[in-house]
Motif scaffolding. Structure first.
Motif, PDB file in Angstrom:
ATOM      1  N   ASP A 174       7.572   3.524   5.136  1.00 52.14           N
ATOM      2  CA  ASP A 174       7.453   4.841   4.461  1.00 52.14           C
ATOM      3  C   ASP A 174       8.669   5.102   3.636  1.00 52.14           C
ATOM      4  O   ASP A 174       8.794   5.438   2.453  1.00 52.14           O
ATOM      5  CB  ASP A 174       7.028   6.183   5.139  1.00 52.14           C
ATOM      6  CG  ASP A 174       5.512   5.894   5.712  1.00 52.14           C
ATOM      7  OD1 ASP A 174       4.799   5.189   5.248  1.00 52.14           O
ATOM      8  OD2 ASP A 174       5.331   6.676   6.896  1.00 52.14           O
ATOM      9  N   ARG A 175       9.937   4.866   4.440  1.00 50.08           N
ATOM     10  CA  ARG A 175      11.304   5.120   3.854  1.00 50.08           C
ATOM     11  C   ARG A 175      11.535   4.166   2.559  1.00 50.08           C
ATOM     12  O   ARG A 175      12.058   4.624   1.679  1.00 50.08           O
ATOM     13  CB  ARG A 175      12.379   4.820   4.968  1.00 50.08           C
ATOM     14  CG  ARG A 175      13.611   5.107   4.554  1.00 50.08           C
ATOM     15  CD  ARG A 175      13.876   6.437   4.093  1.00 50.08           C
ATOM     16  NE  ARG A 175      15.370   6.668   3.626  1.00 50.08           N
ATOM     17  CZ  ARG A 175      16.318   7.104   4.305  1.00 50.08           C
ATOM     18  NH1 ARG A 175      16.183   7.438   5.499  1.00 50.08           N
ATOM     19  NH2 ARG A 175      17.509   7.154   3.768  1.00 50.08           N
ATOM     20  N   LEU A 176      11.144   2.879   2.930  1.00 49.92           N
ATOM     21  CA  LEU A 176      11.393   1.802   1.877  1.00 49.92           C
ATOM     22  C   LEU A 176      10.462   2.227   0.698  1.00 49.92           C
ATOM     23  O   LEU A 176      11.225   1.990  -0.404  1.00 49.92           O
ATOM     24  CB  LEU A 176      11.115   0.559   2.364  1.00 49.92           C
ATOM     25  CG  LEU A 176      11.283  -0.613   1.663  1.00 49.92           C
ATOM     26  CD1 LEU A 176      13.053  -0.559   1.346  1.00 49.92           C
ATOM     27  CD2 LEU A 176      11.179  -2.032   2.547  1.00 49.92           C
ATOM     28  N   GLU A 181       0.943  -1.175   0.068  1.00 51.60           N
ATOM     29  CA  GLU A 181       0.108  -0.082  -0.191  1.00 51.60           C
ATOM     30  C   GLU A 181       0.952   1.206  -0.143  1.00 51.60           C
ATOM     31  O   GLU A 181       0.576   2.381  -0.854  1.00 51.60           O
ATOM     32  CB  GLU A 181      -0.919   0.033   1.001  1.00 51.60           C
ATOM     33  CG  GLU A 181      -2.037  -0.860   1.136  1.00 51.60           C
ATOM     34  CD  GLU A 181      -2.731  -1.051   2.288  1.00 51.60           C
ATOM     35  OE1 GLU A 181      -2.690  -0.438   3.544  1.00 51.60           O
ATOM     36  OE2 GLU A 181      -3.989  -1.696   2.300  1.00 51.60           O
ATOM     37  N   ALA A 182       2.000   1.173   0.750  1.00 56.08           N
ATOM     38  CA  ALA A 182       2.940   2.468   0.781  1.00 56.08           C
ATOM     39  C   ALA A 182       3.598   2.643  -0.331  1.00 56.08           C
ATOM     40  O   ALA A 182       3.561   3.769  -0.952  1.00 56.08           O
ATOM     41  CB  ALA A 182       3.888   2.281   1.914  1.00 56.08           C
ATOM     42  N   PHE A 212      17.825  -4.994  -0.463  1.00 57.86           N
ATOM     43  CA  PHE A 212      17.283  -3.732  -0.732  1.00 57.86           C
ATOM     44  C   PHE A 212      16.932  -3.195   0.696  1.00 57.86           C
ATOM     45  O   PHE A 212      15.997  -4.287   1.140  1.00 57.86           O
ATOM     46  CB  PHE A 212      16.404  -2.994  -1.793  1.00 57.86           C
ATOM     47  CG  PHE A 212      16.238  -2.035  -2.077  1.00 57.86           C
ATOM     48  CD1 PHE A 212      17.344  -1.041  -2.659  1.00 57.86           C
ATOM     49  CD2 PHE A 212      15.537  -1.203  -1.705  1.00 57.86           C
ATOM     50  CE1 PHE A 212      17.335   0.206  -2.957  1.00 57.86           C
ATOM     51  CE2 PHE A 212      15.327   0.238  -1.957  1.00 57.86           C
ATOM     52  CZ  PHE A 212      16.334   0.789  -2.518  1.00 57.86           C
ATOM     53  N   ASP A 213      17.257  -2.341   1.556  1.00 58.27           N
ATOM     54  CA  ASP A 213      16.964  -2.213   2.918  1.00 58.27           C
ATOM     55  C   ASP A 213      16.475  -0.710   2.982  1.00 58.27           C
ATOM     56  O   ASP A 213      16.692   0.046   2.483  1.00 58.27           O
ATOM     57  CB  ASP A 213      17.667  -2.294   3.844  1.00 58.27           C
ATOM     58  CG  ASP A 213      19.078  -1.620   4.069  1.00 58.27           C
ATOM     59  OD1 ASP A 213      19.039  -1.024   3.089  1.00 58.27           O
ATOM     60  OD2 ASP A 213      19.772  -2.012   4.992  1.00 58.27           O
ATOM     61  N   ASP A 227      12.185   4.870  -1.313  1.00 54.54           N
ATOM     62  CA  ASP A 227      13.564   4.384  -1.971  1.00 54.54           C
ATOM     63  C   ASP A 227      13.124   3.448  -2.965  1.00 54.54           C
ATOM     64  O   ASP A 227      13.863   3.633  -4.092  1.00 54.54           O
ATOM     65  CB  ASP A 227      14.247   3.724  -0.822  1.00 54.54           C
ATOM     66  CG  ASP A 227      14.927   4.949   0.081  1.00 54.54           C
ATOM     67  OD1 ASP A 227      14.536   6.191   0.034  1.00 54.54           O
ATOM     68  OD2 ASP A 227      15.278   4.576   0.996  1.00 54.54           O
ATOM     69  N   VAL A 228      12.119   2.814  -2.999  1.00 57.03           N
ATOM     70  CA  VAL A 228      11.705   1.820  -3.953  1.00 57.03           C
ATOM     71  C   VAL A 228      11.418   2.558  -5.364  1.00 57.03           C
ATOM     72  O   VAL A 228      11.931   2.401  -6.406  1.00 57.03           O
ATOM     73  CB  VAL A 228      10.654   0.765  -3.520  1.00 57.03           C
ATOM     74  CG1 VAL A 228      10.364  -0.079  -4.686  1.00 57.03           C
ATOM     75  CG2 VAL A 228      11.304  -0.380  -2.555  1.00 57.03           C
TER      76      VAL A 228
END
Length: 187
Positions: free
Chosen positions: A173-175, A75-76, A148-149, A178-179
């Motif tokens: 949210d950060r991931l 969802e994010a 990937f982190d 970044d994706v």
């Protein structure tokens, strides 16, 4: 007195004309700094491929044994794609591209410990994922990332008492950001 007014008008016109040309030349020189290819310098071209108009984001696989983490992350990512790109998020059957992924691990790591009490002051939540972006029209793999982190921190100590969910939410949210940046950086 009429001679003075005419003289100031003429002087005023003389000042405006060169200033107008100077602004025009500066604008023209500024436009020559832009290029058509974003990789070659400044550009007004989009940062993602113009031929991609839709993307499917199926729910990612969860190998981390945290129930619901896959839905939260998917969802994010969908929200981030809708917020930052012109791509339409569509079902897999009609999308031009697909973003498939798996959550491999979710770890809690201690950042700091109180010297006096030995209690944890700050922790991070680290998500490790693999994902593949594929062109459904050609079957070509556009992008693949392994391990990937994304991380998020929280403060569980007695003063703040934040729950681990706060760190997980920050990591998700950060991931997601970044994706989607990785997808855009490809172009």
């Amino acid at each position: 007195m009429i001679g003075v007014i005419r003289a100031t008008r003429v002087m005023h016109r003389r000042v405006r004309l060169p200033a107008f040309f100077a602004v025009g030349w500066a604008g023209l020189a500024g436009l020559t700094g832009c290029v058509g290819d974003p990789a070659a310098g400044y550009s007004f071209a989009p940062l993602y491929p113009a031929d991609v108009r839709s993307i499917a984001v199926p729910i990612w696989e969860n190998r981390a044994f945290y129930p619901g983490a896959e839905v939260e992350l998917t969802e994010a990512i969908v929200k981030e794609i809708q917020r930052t790109t012109d791509w339409a998020v569509t079902p897999s059957g009609i999308a031009e591209t697909s973003l498939n992924g798996a959550i491999n691990d979710i770890d809690l790591e201690t950042l700091s410990i109180d010297r006096d009490s030995g209690l944890t002051q700050e922790q991070i939540v680290r998500y490790r994922v693999d994902f593949v972006w594929q062109d459904n029209r050609t079957g070509e793999e556009l992008l693949r990332r392994v391990d990937f982190d994304g991380v998020g921190s929280y403060v569980p100590s007695i003063g703040a008492g934040e729950r681990p969910e706060l760190g997980r939410s920050a990591a998700v949210d950060r991931l997601a950001r970044d994706v989607v940046r990785e997808l855009r950086a490809l172009w």
